[in-house]
Motif scaffolding. Structure first.
Motif, PDB file in Angstrom:
ATOM      1  N   ASN A 386       0.834  -1.204   0.000  1.00  0.00           N
ATOM      2  CA  ASN A 386       0.000   0.000   0.000  1.00  0.00           C
ATOM      3  C   ASN A 386       0.868   1.253   0.000  1.00  0.00           C
ATOM      4  N   THR A 402      -1.782   5.158  -7.270  1.00  0.00           N
ATOM      5  CA  THR A 402      -1.200   4.672  -6.015  1.00  0.00           C
ATOM      6  C   THR A 402      -1.900   3.390  -5.582  1.00  0.00           C
ATOM      7  N   SER A 404      -3.592   1.126  -3.106  1.00  0.00           N
ATOM      8  CA  SER A 404      -4.381   1.556  -1.951  1.00  0.00           C
ATOM      9  C   SER A 404      -5.022   0.382  -1.231  1.00  0.00           C
ATOM     10  N   PHE A 408     -12.146   1.022  -0.220  1.00  0.00           N
ATOM     11  CA  PHE A 408     -11.831   2.427  -0.441  1.00  0.00           C
ATOM     12  C   PHE A 408     -12.703   3.314   0.449  1.00  0.00           C
TER      13      PHE A 408
END
Length: 416
Positions: A386, A402, A404, A408
């Motif tokens: 991450n 990015t 992640s 979310f």
């Protein structure tokens, strides 16, 4: 907000396009949806229809072909409005196209554990678990929910797009078990199934229940009379990340029940478009997009679905391949991705900082809640941490992204 409204405006859902055909909208686009999409020379006549099909049309549902069924993708409100209403209030989703099965007999647990990775024996009465049908090669045939009821049967809900494959798979194993003298039987249900999802679900549903809904926690199930409709199975689960239930209800009473729920101003109808963007924000897989027979549970970061005893015993299909991967790791892994700029869709190449292809997006959309792009996909193991900066190739241009953590958007499952 206007930019995101434009990106999500009209009849759209992540990775999927819709076009009119013979009075019906047709699905095109995402591979998972393509696998479940069937062309028909006479669109409406050839489709399977849920007991709510006419109800959807009467209420402005824009119908699409999905997994051979005519389903609403959205209603009069926009995709964004429906998505946000579910996050802030609650919505009804018709999921009657999904396969509902009961497994009877004293050897029902042994039978089901011969097909899936879950430790069903350890479940308490009326407790369920997300599980996976796996192949001998370690791939995922489908994901499903198995509930161990106190009524002498297991209650199974699996995906519409895999219904024929799943039923054939279970029937083949049933024949093997019966020939070996085991006591087990299958019953494929003809019930309707609706999902009521969102933070106000509990308040809305409690008005039509005599049972205390606060005692029904996430992934537990009960039989109940709901707004005067007897014989409903209410399971606290869903596909949105919000608190919610799925209600299995006799076909003859589902319109009545839906109308009673809609009598509360907090409740609105929602379609496939909102359901897909909600599940993606919640980091939940769509079979055919994010998982399939070419992905293992370890690659898909679904190791948590495999019971500890099952890992030790290695007694589920594909265990000899899957269990060693847990310690040895895999060459690729499913991760979440966040980016800004143009939307990231299925099959978008994922690139390393120096431009080398390191994976591919399996699902992606602009997030109505976060106002940025969210996606999931598989990347080489070296890029799974991450916070790792990578790129996605959108319209032949490299866009920063990015890695992640998922979900979310924080989930709101009710644990009591």
């Amino acid at each position: 907000m206007r930019m995101w409204a434009r990106l999500l405006a009209g009849v759209r859902t992540p990775g999927v396009g819709f076009r009119a055909s013979g009075g019906l909208l047709r699905v095109s686009g995402g591979a998972g949806w393509k696998q479940q999409h069937r062309q028909a020379s006479s669109p409406e006549a050839a489709l399977k229809k849920t007991p709510l099909y006419d109800f959807h049309r009467e209420h402005g549902g824009k119908m699409v072909e999905f997994a051979g069924w005519g389903m609403p993708v959205q209603y009069k409100e926009s995709h964004i409005a429906s998505h946000m209403h579910t996050r802030e209030h609650c919505s009804i989703f018709d999921v009657s196209h999904m396969l509902q099965t009961k497994v009877h007999g004293k050897d029902r647990v042994k039978f089901m554990e011969s097909l899936v990775v879950a430790d069903i024996a350890e479940l308490k009465d009326n407790q369920g678990a997300l599980s996976l049908f796996t192949t001998e090669k370690g791939g995922i045939m489908d994901d499903l929910i198995v509930t161990k009821t106190d009524q002498g049967y297991l209650y199974i809900v699996s995906n519409a797009g895999c219904a024929d494959k799943d039923s054939a798979h279970m029937k083949a194993r049933l024949a093997e078990f019966k020939s070996a003298g085991y006591d087990v039987d299958l019953e494929f249900l003809d019930e309707a199934l609706i999902a009521l999802q969102g933070p106000s679900m509990s308040r809305v549903l409690q008005q039509g229940l005599t049972d205390d809904l606060s005692k029904l926690t996430f992934m537990t199930s009960t039989l109940a009379t709901v707004f005067g409709v007897p014989g409903c199975r209410v399971t606290r689960c869903g596909y949105t990340g919000e608190d919610g239930v799925e209600i299995s209800v006799p076909q003859s009473r589902v319109v009545e029940l839906t109308e009673k729920l809609l009598g509360n101003s907090d409740v609105k109808l929602a379609g496939l478009g909102a359901r897909d963007s909600l599940r993606l924000e919640a980091g939940l897989c769509l079979y055919g997009n994010d998982i399939d027979e070419t992905t293992t549970p370890v690659e898909a970061t679904l190791v948590w679905t495999i019971g500890k005893r099952r890992r030790q015993m290695k007694d589920f299909p594909g265990a000899e391949i899957i269990v060693p991967q847990i310690k040895a790791k895999t060459a690729r892994k499913r991760v979440g991705l966040v980016s800004t700029g143009p939307p990231v869709r299925q099959h978008t190449p994922i690139l390393s900082p120096d431009g080398k292809i390191i994976g591919e997006v399996t699902s992606g959309c602009p997030s109505p809640c976060l106002k940025k792009n969210v996606a999931m996909g598989y990347v080489d193991a070296a890029f799974t941490k991450n916070g790792t900066t990578i790129q996605v190739e959108v319209r032949k241009k490299a866009v920063p992204a990015t890695v992640s953590k998922m979900p979310f958007v924080p989930t709101n499952y009710f644990s009591g």
